[in-house]
Design a protein around this motif. Sequence first.
Motif, PDB file in Angstrom:
ATOM      1  N   VAL A  65      57.205  -4.484 -35.419  1.00 41.59           N
ATOM      2  CA  VAL A  65      58.044  -5.008 -36.509  1.00 41.59           C
ATOM      3  C   VAL A  65      57.856  -4.146 -37.755  1.00 41.59           C
ATOM      4  CG1 VAL A  65      58.455  -6.975 -38.037  1.00 41.59           C
ATOM      5  CG2 VAL A  65      58.024  -7.358 -35.600  1.00 41.59           C
ATOM      6  N   GLY A  66      56.616  -3.788 -38.054  1.00 49.99           N
ATOM      7  CA  GLY A  66      56.353  -2.963 -39.226  1.00 49.99           C
ATOM      8  C   GLY A  66      56.986  -1.590 -39.133  1.00 49.99           C
ATOM      9  N   LEU A 110      54.156 -18.647 -41.394  1.00 51.68           N
ATOM     10  CA  LEU A 110      55.464 -18.021 -41.246  1.00 51.68           C
ATOM     11  C   LEU A 110      56.217 -18.658 -40.086  1.00 51.68           C
ATOM     12  CD1 LEU A 110      54.460 -14.286 -41.798  1.00 51.68           C
ATOM     13  CD2 LEU A 110      54.995 -16.054 -43.488  1.00 51.68           C
ATOM     14  N   GLN A 111      57.560 -18.608 -40.154  1.00 50.95           N
ATOM     15  CA  GLN A 111      58.383 -19.340 -39.194  1.00 50.95           C
ATOM     16  C   GLN A 111      59.157 -18.447 -38.232  1.00 50.95           C
ATOM     17  OE1 GLN A 111      57.915 -22.670 -39.429  1.00 50.95           O
ATOM     18  NE2 GLN A 111      56.576 -22.090 -41.132  1.00 50.95           N
ATOM     19  N   GLY A 190      68.266  -4.724 -40.018  1.00 48.09           N
ATOM     20  CA  GLY A 190      68.975  -5.723 -39.230  1.00 48.09           C
ATOM     21  C   GLY A 190      68.517  -7.149 -39.440  1.00 48.09           C
ATOM     22  N   TYR A 191      67.669  -7.388 -40.450  1.00 47.84           N
ATOM     23  CA  TYR A 191      67.249  -8.742 -40.800  1.00 47.84           C
ATOM     24  C   TYR A 191      68.049  -9.206 -42.023  1.00 47.84           C
ATOM     25  CZ  TYR A 191      63.106  -7.685 -37.939  1.00 47.84           C
ATOM     26  OH  TYR A 191      62.257  -7.335 -36.926  1.00 47.84           O
ATOM     27  N   GLY A 257      64.674 -14.034 -34.844  1.00 44.54           N
ATOM     28  CA  GLY A 257      63.502 -13.862 -33.989  1.00 44.54           C
ATOM     29  C   GLY A 257      62.509 -15.008 -34.076  1.00 44.54           C
ATOM     30  N   ARG A 258      62.993 -16.250 -34.217  1.00 45.21           N
ATOM     31  CA  ARG A 258      62.065 -17.387 -34.341  1.00 45.21           C
ATOM     32  C   ARG A 258      61.307 -17.636 -33.039  1.00 45.21           C
ATOM     33  NH1 ARG A 258      61.579 -23.169 -34.193  1.00 45.21           N
ATOM     34  NH2 ARG A 258      60.305 -23.835 -35.970  1.00 45.21           N
ATOM     35  N   ASP A 259      62.009 -17.710 -31.924  1.00 48.43           N
ATOM     36  CA  ASP A 259      61.335 -17.982 -30.649  1.00 48.43           C
ATOM     37  C   ASP A 259      60.361 -16.874 -30.284  1.00 48.43           C
ATOM     38  OD1 ASP A 259      62.847 -20.248 -30.591  1.00 48.43           O
ATOM     39  OD2 ASP A 259      64.049 -19.707 -28.832  1.00 48.43           O
TER      40      ASP A 259
END
Length: 476
Positions: A65-66, A110-111, A190-191, A257-259
């Motif tokens: 992710v980073g 964080l969610q 893309g977020y 990308g929660r799940d």
Amino acid sequence: MRTLALLVLSVALAGCATNPVSGSPDFVLLSENQEIELGRANDPKIRAQFGLYDDPELQAYVQRVGERLAAQSHRPDLIYRFAVLDSPDVNAFALPGGYIYITRGILAYLQSEAELAAVLGHEIGHVTARHSVKQYSAATAASVAAAIFLRTQAGQDLFNIIGNALISGYGREHELESDRLGAEYLARSGYNPNAMIEVVGVLKNQEEFEKERAKAEGREPRIYHGVFATHPSADTRLQEVVAEARRHAVTDQPRLGRDEYLKHLDGLVFGDSAKSGVRHGASFYHREMNFAVTFPEGWRVENSPSAVTAFDAGRDAVVQMRAEDLNKRGTPRDYMKTRLKLDDMKDEKPVPGIGLPSHSGIARLSTPFGRRDARVAVVFQGNRAFTFFGASKKDLSAHDPVILAVAASLHPLTAEEQRIAEGLRIRVVTAGPRDTFAGLAKRSPVTNYAESVLRLINDRFPDGEPRKGELVKIIE
């Protein structure tokens, strides 16, 4: 005066550089290579101090992710290293040169992947804008000027100059700039840049609750340095910088990308870890060292790598416990004489009510309340010596029985205590039709504020309930 002018001029000329974000000249005293070397040299210190969280899949996920964000940053040529630290503190910070750290403590709140990206993007912003380098340069220049006037030598260490900023933040303007840059990197990756506002809201709720709790418990709060004084819903400047970032959006369907995030969070250690010891109520349990000790009810227990310390509610009495390996056979009294160098003790006696080898005495020592009489007790268990130091702000006799009772409570873990010593973990479950946070809290092993904690880690604070079929975090 001529010497002063020449020195100041030489510092200024040496410090001319182009800011990677703004393209404008910056006053910095470090080249990019020096900046990277500072990060490289201090990265081992951070890892040694906190330790890396033992979950290779989670570490790899955070790195991915980073890197996705860093590729869209103003310094994509840097090699960024992202690490999850094994700390319950709620924090994230960056060293110069692309070394970025996030604690497991903040991950619990964080969610989604988007919120994780918001925190990492904020820290990448500190790197790309060279905030730590600016702080270092400003402090060094001030030190040079002081040295000229005082005719002394100036020498500064990275952690002396910017260490507090790493943990406590860089000030309102730099933090806002990092939020602006982070929101831009979110959009370019893309977020939804709104994730920056959402994560600040989550962490602001945690901060407000944590400050109240810490005040009641007489300790420092564990909060994230990037959270501002006001809630994001009322922070006009934050709203503006996030709105500006939307023009960099690359998709109409931004990634949440929660799940995926919750999948990696399932099983995360929450609070104390088995590796460093677990506090539960008034007791302390250590799995690897196989011991338990109990302090009086209502005392505040603090754990550090070198000692376990407990204060009473008024901070009028203290008991500290340390453990050392035994390398030579002898008695606890021998240990006190040879290892602790306590030659002049009074009221010497075994610790009452304990079956393990023990000895105690009163000695004149330096304590948190100044130099005064302190009860010292040594208990042998296995190949370790456990030393207890107890002192009182008032007359020692008022707390002496309590101090001896703490030493007497030392014992190997029972089967039930071994389970407690494993610590708490986050589990991700599907909410049922009748689930409430109050009901989930009743089944939780969290001893204090269980419902509030569950609401905070699920972003339902101070109210709101689980929805049937949604994934929620619980603590087991």
